[in-house]
Motif scaffolding. Structure first.
Motif, PDB file in Angstrom:
ATOM      1  N   ALA A   1       0.857  -1.188   0.000  1.00 58.98           N
ATOM      2  CA  ALA A   1       0.000   0.000   0.000  1.00 58.98           C
ATOM      3  C   ALA A   1       0.891   1.236   0.000  1.00 58.98           C
ATOM      4  N   SER A   2       0.349   2.352  -0.476  1.00 60.99           N
ATOM      5  CA  SER A   2       1.147   3.576  -0.613  1.00 60.99           C
ATOM      6  C   SER A   2       0.410   4.782  -0.061  1.00 60.99           C
ATOM      7  N   PHE A   3       1.139   5.660   0.618  1.00 56.50           N
ATOM      8  CA  PHE A   3       0.647   7.009   0.873  1.00 56.50           C
ATOM      9  C   PHE A   3       1.104   7.833  -0.325  1.00 56.50           C
ATOM     10  N   ASP A   4       0.144   8.436  -1.001  1.00 57.40           N
ATOM     11  CA  ASP A   4       0.329   9.129  -2.280  1.00 57.40           C
ATOM     12  C   ASP A   4      -0.133   8.186  -3.384  1.00 57.40           C
ATOM     13  N   ASP A   5      -1.157   8.609  -4.058  1.00 57.80           N
ATOM     14  CA  ASP A   5      -1.637   7.884  -5.221  1.00 57.80           C
ATOM     15  C   ASP A   5      -1.029   8.537  -6.456  1.00 57.80           C
ATOM     16  N   VAL A   6      -0.813   7.764  -7.487  1.00 60.81           N
ATOM     17  CA  VAL A   6      -0.369   8.306  -8.776  1.00 60.81           C
ATOM     18  C   VAL A   6      -1.219   7.663  -9.862  1.00 60.81           C
ATOM     19  N   ALA A   7      -1.318   8.336 -10.998  1.00 61.10           N
ATOM     20  CA  ALA A   7      -2.245   7.911 -12.044  1.00 61.10           C
ATOM     21  C   ALA A   7      -1.996   6.486 -12.517  1.00 61.10           C
ATOM     22  N   TRP A   8      -0.714   6.083 -12.566  1.00 60.04           N
ATOM     23  CA  TRP A   8      -0.431   4.769 -13.142  1.00 60.04           C
ATOM     24  C   TRP A   8      -0.599   3.615 -12.155  1.00 60.04           C
ATOM     25  N   PHE A   9      -0.902   3.901 -10.883  1.00 58.79           N
ATOM     26  CA  PHE A   9      -1.155   2.815  -9.929  1.00 58.79           C
ATOM     27  C   PHE A   9      -2.331   1.944 -10.379  1.00 58.79           C
ATOM     28  N   VAL A  10      -3.326   2.528 -11.027  1.00 60.76           N
ATOM     29  CA  VAL A  10      -4.505   1.759 -11.433  1.00 60.76           C
ATOM     30  C   VAL A  10      -4.196   0.842 -12.600  1.00 60.76           C
ATOM     31  N   HIS A  11      -3.078   1.051 -13.284  1.00 63.12           N
ATOM     32  CA  HIS A  11      -2.740   0.256 -14.460  1.00 63.12           C
ATOM     33  C   HIS A  11      -1.812  -0.917 -14.132  1.00 63.12           C
ATOM     34  N   LEU A  12      -1.364  -1.000 -12.876  1.00 63.84           N
ATOM     35  CA  LEU A  12      -0.511  -2.114 -12.489  1.00 63.84           C
ATOM     36  C   LEU A  12      -1.347  -3.355 -12.238  1.00 63.84           C
ATOM     37  N   ASP A  13      -0.705  -4.484 -12.197  1.00 67.71           N
ATOM     38  CA  ASP A  13      -1.382  -5.748 -11.910  1.00 67.71           C
ATOM     39  C   ASP A  13      -0.736  -6.387 -10.683  1.00 67.71           C
ATOM     40  N   PRO A  14      -1.400  -6.309  -9.519  1.00 71.83           N
ATOM     41  CA  PRO A  14      -2.713  -5.704  -9.291  1.00 71.83           C
ATOM     42  C   PRO A  14      -2.607  -4.199  -9.094  1.00 71.83           C
ATOM     43  N   PRO A  15      -3.710  -3.472  -9.269  1.00 66.73           N
ATOM     44  CA  PRO A  15      -3.718  -2.041  -8.978  1.00 66.73           C
ATOM     45  C   PRO A  15      -3.384  -1.805  -7.500  1.00 66.73           C
ATOM     46  N   ILE A  16      -2.658  -0.719  -7.225  1.00 62.09           N
ATOM     47  CA  ILE A  16      -2.139  -0.482  -5.873  1.00 62.09           C
ATOM     48  C   ILE A  16      -3.136   0.288  -5.017  1.00 62.09           C
ATOM     49  N   THR A  17      -3.422  -0.251  -3.861  1.00 66.25           N
ATOM     50  CA  THR A  17      -4.220   0.459  -2.856  1.00 66.25           C
ATOM     51  C   THR A  17      -3.383   1.629  -2.333  1.00 66.25           C
ATOM     52  N   ALA A  18      -3.992   2.823  -2.311  1.00 70.11           N
ATOM     53  CA  ALA A  18      -3.204   4.011  -1.978  1.00 70.11           C
ATOM     54  C   ALA A  18      -4.051   5.078  -1.295  1.00 70.11           C
ATOM     55  N   ILE A  19      -3.353   5.964  -0.611  1.00 69.92           N
ATOM     56  CA  ILE A  19      -3.986   7.149  -0.028  1.00 69.92           C
ATOM     57  C   ILE A  19      -3.750   8.305  -0.986  1.00 69.92           C
ATOM     58  N   ALA A  20      -4.841   8.856  -1.489  1.00 76.80           N
ATOM     59  CA  ALA A  20      -4.762   9.920  -2.487  1.00 76.80           C
ATOM     60  C   ALA A  20      -4.820  11.290  -1.819  1.00 76.80           C
ATOM     61  N   GLN A  21      -3.850  12.141  -2.165  1.00 75.81           N
ATOM     62  CA  GLN A  21      -3.870  13.518  -1.707  1.00 75.81           C
ATOM     63  C   GLN A  21      -4.495  14.396  -2.799  1.00 75.81           C
ATOM     64  N   PRO A  22      -5.287  15.385  -2.426  1.00 76.91           N
ATOM     65  CA  PRO A  22      -5.907  16.263  -3.435  1.00 76.91           C
ATOM     66  C   PRO A  22      -4.905  17.282  -3.947  1.00 76.91           C
ATOM     67  N   ALA A  23      -3.926  16.811  -4.722  1.00 77.28           N
ATOM     68  CA  ALA A  23      -2.811  17.659  -5.143  1.00 77.28           C
ATOM     69  C   ALA A  23      -3.271  18.852  -5.978  1.00 77.28           C
ATOM     70  N   GLU A  24      -4.236  18.638  -6.867  1.00 76.02           N
ATOM     71  CA  GLU A  24      -4.693  19.739  -7.703  1.00 76.02           C
ATOM     72  C   GLU A  24      -5.361  20.824  -6.870  1.00 76.02           C
ATOM     73  N   GLU A  25      -6.249  20.426  -5.968  1.00 73.72           N
ATOM     74  CA  GLU A  25      -6.905  21.410  -5.110  1.00 73.72           C
ATOM     75  C   GLU A  25      -5.893  22.095  -4.203  1.00 73.72           C
ATOM     76  N   LEU A  26      -4.918  21.320  -3.743  1.00 67.90           N
ATOM     77  CA  LEU A  26      -3.873  21.875  -2.879  1.00 67.90           C
ATOM     78  C   LEU A  26      -3.135  23.007  -3.594  1.00 67.90           C
ATOM     79  N   GLY A  27      -2.745  22.763  -4.837  1.00 68.96           N
ATOM     80  CA  GLY A  27      -2.027  23.773  -5.594  1.00 68.96           C
ATOM     81  C   GLY A  27      -2.863  25.005  -5.856  1.00 68.96           C
ATOM     82  N   ARG A  28      -4.120  24.801  -6.215  1.00 73.34           N
ATOM     83  CA  ARG A  28      -4.991  25.936  -6.515  1.00 73.34           C
ATOM     84  C   ARG A  28      -5.276  26.767  -5.264  1.00 73.34           C
ATOM     85  N   ARG A  29      -5.514  26.085  -4.146  1.00 77.33           N
ATOM     86  CA  ARG A  29      -5.789  26.812  -2.903  1.00 77.33           C
ATOM     87  C   ARG A  29      -4.554  27.583  -2.446  1.00 77.33           C
TER      88      ARG A  29
END
Length: 333
Positions: A270-298
């Protein structure tokens, strides 16, 4: 080199008074102004890189200094900062500190000399004199993603405490008991916060925190691989390796695959920090997603408030658990 505090001490005035003198504020007596100028001359203080840089004519330019531009989290963050700034009519100049205080200070000095209107910093672990001077000068400055102890600076960051608790509860529900953690550097606020969240979540779930199952990496893939190797070589290896960021998770993944082990059959990941390609791995990686886009905009909005000399409250955004299949789940949610 002397800092603004040393100038204030020698002149016998407050740091705020020194800042006003350096910024040519009319709200300073001639006596105080003379004392400050004498002190800056005696100490050979050069204010152009800090105290004067964030108060001159508007350049419609913002500075952004990130910890490691190769980290996918910071890449997404930087893109969001750039997008939000552009919509507000600003250009962003980006510096990559590469997690090194001296490189961070190089970019701080360079961006200030270029007269940016405001500065966003994802600070490295060390509180450097230059950053202290920036804070003391009172110019438009916001900390992004991380904070530094003892410095009163508006910050925009993510709190992953609830998401880590959800992850540990999720792993416990899947039957896992031996959960190892590759933590981040203790000197970084994000490293400390994620370690504390892991410890609190394990205790809340009634799970044993084994000393040999917790080791600090440096938010780089090589450290994740080396620590994962040590975990897997233990007489009783963990059932789950939880990495404190995406690059260390990648390193752990490389080590697991190099040994010909199966995920999650032989060990879960498992990972803290999700990345776009985690869903394409076999198996897809369970992860904690940070709202990076909202973080940058705020962060840009907060900085522009500071540019306008308006007060800014700290912004704390929640992270979210993304359940996939790398920990023994039967499906994605």
């Amino acid at each position: 080199m002397a800092g603004i505090k040393e100038v204030a001490a020698r002149a016998g005035v407050s740091v705020a008074t020194v800042s006003r003198v350096l910024n040519d504020s009319p709200k300073v007596s001639e006596e105080a102004r003379a004392k400050v100028r004498a002190a800056t001359k005696a100490l050979r203080y050069r204010p152009n890189a800090v105290a004067r840089s964030l108060r001159t004519e508007a350049t419609r330019t913002l500075g952004l200094i990130v910890g490691d531009i190769l980290n996918p989290f910071f890449a997404v963050l930087a893109r969001a900062v750039e997008d939000e700034a552009r919509e507000a009519g600003y250009t962003v100049v980006i510096g990559n500190a590469d997690e090194r205080p001296e490189r961070q200070d190089h970019y701080v000095r360079t961006l200030l000399e270029q007269r940016v209107d405001g500065l966003l910093i994802c600070p490295t672990a060390e509180v450097t004199p230059l950053v202290r001077d920036c804070v003391a000068a009172g110019g438009p400055l916001v900390f992004l993603d991380r904070t530094l102890p003892g410095l009163e600076v508006p910050s925009v960051r993510v709190d992953g405490t609830g998401a880590v608790r959800d992850l540990i509860r999720h792993l416990h529900g899947l039957g896992h008991r031996r959960i190892a953690f590759i933590s981040g550097p203790e000197l970084l606020s994000t490293g400390r916060e994620r370690t504390r969240a892991y410890v609190d979540a394990m205790r809340a779930a009634g799970l044993e925190i084994r000393e040999e199952y917790v080791e600090a990496g440096d938010f780089q893939a090589a450290s994740g691989q080396a620590i994962a190797a040590r975990f897997l070589d233990l007489p009783e290896p963990p059932e789950v390796i939880f990495a404190g960021d995406n690059l260390m998770a990648l390193g752990a993944l490389d080590e697991i695959r190099a040994r010909g082990m199966r995920i999650p059959g032989d060990v879960a990941l498992a990972s803290f920090d999700d990345v776009a390609w985690f869903v394409h791995l076999d198996p897809p990686i369970t992860a904690i997603a940070q709202p990076a886009e909202e973080l940058g905009r705020r962060a840009v909005r907060a900085l522009l408030e500071r540019v306008g000399r308006r007060p800014v409250e700290p912004v704390v955004l929640p992270a979210r658990l993304m359940k996939r299949r790398s920990c023994g789940e039967t499906g994605s949610t």
